[in-house]
Design a protein around this motif. Structure first.
Motif, PDB file in Angstrom:
ATOM      1  N   MET A  54      -2.825  -9.880   0.926  1.00  0.00           N
ATOM      2  CA  MET A  54      -2.773  -8.022   0.517  1.00  0.00           C
ATOM      3  C   MET A  54      -3.189  -7.622   1.853  1.00  0.00           C
ATOM      4  O   MET A  54      -3.650  -6.551   1.600  1.00  0.00           O
ATOM      5  CB  MET A  54      -3.262  -7.937  -0.333  1.00  0.00           C
ATOM      6  N   ASP A  55      -3.668  -8.501   3.385  1.00  0.00           N
ATOM      7  CA  ASP A  55      -4.411  -8.191   4.331  1.00  0.00           C
ATOM      8  C   ASP A  55      -3.679  -7.510   5.405  1.00  0.00           C
ATOM      9  O   ASP A  55      -3.742  -7.109   6.366  1.00  0.00           O
ATOM     10  CB  ASP A  55      -5.268  -8.710   4.752  1.00  0.00           C
ATOM     11  N   SER A  56      -2.713  -6.429   5.435  1.00  0.00           N
ATOM     12  CA  SER A  56      -2.020  -5.630   6.369  1.00  0.00           C
ATOM     13  C   SER A  56      -1.603  -4.057   5.170  1.00  0.00           C
ATOM     14  O   SER A  56      -1.306  -4.326   4.309  1.00  0.00           O
ATOM     15  CB  SER A  56      -0.054  -6.442   6.040  1.00  0.00           C
ATOM     16  N   VAL A  57      -1.290  -3.461   5.862  1.00  0.00           N
ATOM     17  CA  VAL A  57      -1.021  -1.968   5.636  1.00  0.00           C
ATOM     18  C   VAL A  57       0.687  -2.159   4.636  1.00  0.00           C
ATOM     19  O   VAL A  57       1.184  -1.587   3.082  1.00  0.00           O
ATOM     20  CB  VAL A  57      -1.064  -0.945   6.429  1.00  0.00           C
ATOM     21  N   ASP A  58       1.345  -3.066   4.804  1.00  0.00           N
ATOM     22  CA  ASP A  58       2.872  -2.840   4.491  1.00  0.00           C
ATOM     23  C   ASP A  58       2.848  -3.657   3.143  1.00  0.00           C
ATOM     24  O   ASP A  58       2.659  -3.124   2.156  1.00  0.00           O
ATOM     25  CB  ASP A  58       4.124  -3.743   5.301  1.00  0.00           C
ATOM     26  N   ALA A  59       1.400  -5.001   3.244  1.00  0.00           N
ATOM     27  CA  ALA A  59       1.292  -5.293   2.114  1.00  0.00           C
ATOM     28  C   ALA A  59       0.871  -4.504   0.301  1.00  0.00           C
ATOM     29  O   ALA A  59       1.005  -4.555  -0.401  1.00  0.00           O
ATOM     30  CB  ALA A  59       1.134  -6.294   1.465  1.00  0.00           C
ATOM     31  N   ILE A  60      -0.219  -3.733   1.370  1.00  0.00           N
ATOM     32  CA  ILE A  60      -1.189  -2.809   0.413  1.00  0.00           C
ATOM     33  C   ILE A  60       0.261  -1.562  -0.499  1.00  0.00           C
ATOM     34  O   ILE A  60       0.090  -0.819  -0.868  1.00  0.00           O
ATOM     35  CB  ILE A  60      -1.960  -2.164   0.977  1.00  0.00           C
ATOM     36  N   ASN A  66       4.407   0.460  -5.930  1.00  0.00           N
ATOM     37  CA  ASN A  66       5.343  -0.123  -7.912  1.00  0.00           C
ATOM     38  C   ASN A  66       4.233  -0.280  -8.091  1.00  0.00           C
ATOM     39  O   ASN A  66       4.257  -1.167  -9.384  1.00  0.00           O
ATOM     40  CB  ASN A  66       6.003  -1.594  -7.118  1.00  0.00           C
ATOM     41  N   GLY A  67       2.379  -0.861  -7.529  1.00  0.00           N
ATOM     42  CA  GLY A  67       2.117  -1.603  -8.796  1.00  0.00           C
ATOM     43  C   GLY A  67       1.659  -3.210  -8.889  1.00  0.00           C
ATOM     44  O   GLY A  67       3.069  -4.132  -8.824  1.00  0.00           O
ATOM     45  N   LYS A  68       1.103  -3.312 -10.085  1.00  0.00           N
ATOM     46  CA  LYS A  68       1.546  -5.112 -10.246  1.00  0.00           C
ATOM     47  C   LYS A  68      -0.134  -5.259 -11.284  1.00  0.00           C
ATOM     48  O   LYS A  68      -0.960  -4.451 -10.972  1.00  0.00           O
ATOM     49  CB  LYS A  68       1.229  -5.621  -8.865  1.00  0.00           C
ATOM     50  N   ASN A  69       0.329  -5.277 -12.651  1.00  0.00           N
ATOM     51  CA  ASN A  69      -0.153  -5.979 -14.052  1.00  0.00           C
ATOM     52  C   ASN A  69      -0.866  -4.302 -14.263  1.00  0.00           C
ATOM     53  O   ASN A  69      -0.484  -3.051 -14.600  1.00  0.00           O
ATOM     54  CB  ASN A  69      -1.447  -7.507 -13.081  1.00  0.00           C
ATOM     55  N   ASN A  70      -2.302  -4.396 -14.386  1.00  0.00           N
ATOM     56  CA  ASN A  70      -2.870  -3.125 -14.525  1.00  0.00           C
ATOM     57  C   ASN A  70      -3.059  -1.740 -13.379  1.00  0.00           C
ATOM     58  O   ASN A  70      -3.559  -0.898 -13.993  1.00  0.00           O
ATOM     59  CB  ASN A  70      -4.583  -3.844 -14.095  1.00  0.00           C
ATOM     60  N   LEU A  78       3.317   9.922  -5.233  1.00  0.00           N
ATOM     61  CA  LEU A  78       2.918  10.215  -3.998  1.00  0.00           C
ATOM     62  C   LEU A  78       3.851   9.933  -3.018  1.00  0.00           C
ATOM     63  O   LEU A  78       4.718   8.686  -3.068  1.00  0.00           O
ATOM     64  CB  LEU A  78       1.898   9.003  -3.273  1.00  0.00           C
ATOM     65  N   THR A  79       3.790  10.390  -1.739  1.00  0.00           N
ATOM     66  CA  THR A  79       5.185  10.079  -0.860  1.00  0.00           C
ATOM     67  C   THR A  79       5.132   9.468  -0.067  1.00  0.00           C
ATOM     68  O   THR A  79       4.276   8.298  -0.290  1.00  0.00           O
ATOM     69  CB  THR A  79       5.308  11.756  -0.058  1.00  0.00           C
ATOM     70  N   VAL A  80       6.357   8.877   0.931  1.00  0.00           N
ATOM     71  CA  VAL A  80       5.705   7.345   1.269  1.00  0.00           C
ATOM     72  C   VAL A  80       4.802   7.985   2.625  1.00  0.00           C
ATOM     73  O   VAL A  80       3.746   6.975   2.851  1.00  0.00           O
ATOM     74  CB  VAL A  80       7.350   7.290   1.783  1.00  0.00           C
ATOM     75  N   GLU A  81       4.684   8.709   3.060  1.00  0.00           N
ATOM     76  CA  GLU A  81       3.420   9.557   3.675  1.00  0.00           C
ATOM     77  C   GLU A  81       2.404   9.419   3.384  1.00  0.00           C
ATOM     78  O   GLU A  81       0.914   8.336   4.106  1.00  0.00           O
ATOM     79  CB  GLU A  81       3.442  10.820   4.749  1.00  0.00           C
ATOM     80  N   GLU A  82       2.086   9.431   2.414  1.00  0.00           N
ATOM     81  CA  GLU A  82       0.865   9.485   1.710  1.00  0.00           C
ATOM     82  C   GLU A  82       0.671   7.857   1.158  1.00  0.00           C
ATOM     83  O   GLU A  82      -0.556   7.678   1.457  1.00  0.00           O
ATOM     84  CB  GLU A  82       0.874  10.659  -0.032  1.00  0.00           C
ATOM     85  N   ILE A  83       1.504   7.067   1.302  1.00  0.00           N
ATOM     86  CA  ILE A  83       1.353   5.649   0.101  1.00  0.00           C
ATOM     87  C   ILE A  83       1.402   5.181   1.534  1.00  0.00           C
ATOM     88  O   ILE A  83      -0.200   4.298   1.775  1.00  0.00           O
ATOM     89  CB  ILE A  83       2.198   5.008   0.029  1.00  0.00           C
ATOM     90  N   GLN A  84       1.474   5.257   2.116  1.00  0.00           N
ATOM     91  CA  GLN A  84       1.240   4.758   3.992  1.00  0.00           C
ATOM     92  C   GLN A  84       0.033   5.447   4.478  1.00  0.00           C
ATOM     93  O   GLN A  84      -1.236   4.342   4.760  1.00  0.00           O
ATOM     94  CB  GLN A  84       2.162   5.470   5.291  1.00  0.00           C
TER      95      GLN A  84
END
Length: 99
Positions: A54-60, A66-70, A78-84
């Protein structure tokens, strides 16, 4: 009459500042200083991010969106820009040991 929108250029400082604000309002409750109050082993420290690929901006960004588990999904909040921006901030903070 001609209407136009002035767009401010996005700089690294602006992106980091926005990322920090987004992190504080949406993520810090569970991930204060890169930790994790719900699952200790799933923190945002660089060693753990690398271990979990998870050590890239794309993976994060994928996890933020999408979330995952908890972890809740934020693609509806959030917008795409905010997520980025927040993903970039998380990786930068991890690389700086959350200082």
């Amino acid at each position: 009459m001609v209407l136009f929108t002035v767009v401010q250029p996005v700089t690294a400082d602006t992106l980091n500042s926005n990322g920090a604000k987004i992190f504080e309002s949406n993520c810090a409750g569970c991930h204060i200083n890169g930790g994790n109050i719900i699952r200790r082993g799933k923190n945002l420290k660089l060693k753990v991010l690398r271990k979990n690929n998870m050590d890239s901006v794309d993976a994060i960004s994928v996890i933020v969106a999408n979330g995952k588990n908890n972890m809740s999904a934020y693609q509806d909040r959030l917008t795409v820009e905010e997520i980025q921006a927040v993903s970039t901030y998380v990786l930068q903070q991890a690389e700086n040991n959350w200082k």
